[in-house]
Enzyme design. Structure first.
Site, PDB file in Angstrom:
ATOM      1  N   GLY A  18       0.817  -1.219   0.000  1.00 25.05           N
ATOM      2  CA  GLY A  18       0.000   0.000   0.000  1.00 25.05           C
ATOM      3  C   GLY A  18       0.846   1.261   0.000  1.00 25.05           C
ATOM      4  CB  CYS A  19       3.818   2.252   1.941  1.00 24.62           C
ATOM      5  SG  CYS A  19       2.985   2.073   3.538  1.00 24.62           S
TER       6      CYS A  19
END
Length: 188
Positions: free
Chosen positions: A67-68
């Protein structure tokens, strides 16, 4: 009956996640941190950045995680639009500056366009009333390297030039988080 109701409400309070992040109208805690841009360590001061205009301060769990990676890429891809709106962006995580030097220069993610700051102690995250979750000592990132730190919740703050939080953005997918932050700075 009264004891039953109290017990039910108490158990409900424990079961629900606590969300205490700073909100619109709160003063943004000013901070200084070692950051990285395009693989080069630098000193970052929120106070100095606010002299130039609004700042998007986004907290994320860890560099080189799924996600990052998406969120960093979205910020990098939209950096011209943020700058055109007069805003700057700083990412903050509990990563070491060494990990962030790699991440900030990586053409797949920050691409040398996005500054990311190290909050290895979690002090900055706690000043914004964010939750920190204990990391798994065996967890590895998308490169197969041990992460080795705790994780801050994904939350973005739009901070106006006067040091006030204009908006808090959370509970969204990484790409949507970035788009909402862009809409927020464009509407100011």
């Amino acid at each position: 009956m009264k004891n039953y109701l109290f017990g039910f409400l108490a158990s409900l309070a424990v079961a629900l996640p606590s969300y205490a992040a700073l909100q619109a109208g709160d003063d943004a805690p000013l901070f200084e941190a070692t950051a990285s841009l395009a693989g080069e360590a630098m000193d970052f001061s929120l106070r100095d950045a606010l002299d130039e205009g609004p700042v998007v301060v986004y907290f994320y769990p860890s560099a080189y995680t799924r996600g990052c990676n998406i969120q960093a890429r979205e910020f990098a891809d939209n950096m011209e639009a943020f700058n055109a709106a007069g805003a700057s962006v700083i990412g903050v995580s509990l990563d070491s500056i060494e990990r962030l030097n790699d991440f900030s220069a990586d053409p797949e993610y920050c691409a040398g366009k996005l500054a990311v700051a190290s909050d290895a102690s979690g002090e900055i995250a706690r000043s914004y009333d964010l939750n920190i979750r204990e990391g798994n000592p065996e967890a590895t990132d998308t490169r197969g390297i041990t992460i080795g730190h705790d994780f801050v919740e994904r939350t973005t703050f739009i901070v106006t030039s006067d040091g006030k939080i204009a908006q808090t953005i959370s509970d969204l997918a990484p790409a949507e988080n970035v788009l909402q932050a862009l809409e927020a700075v464009q509407s100011q």
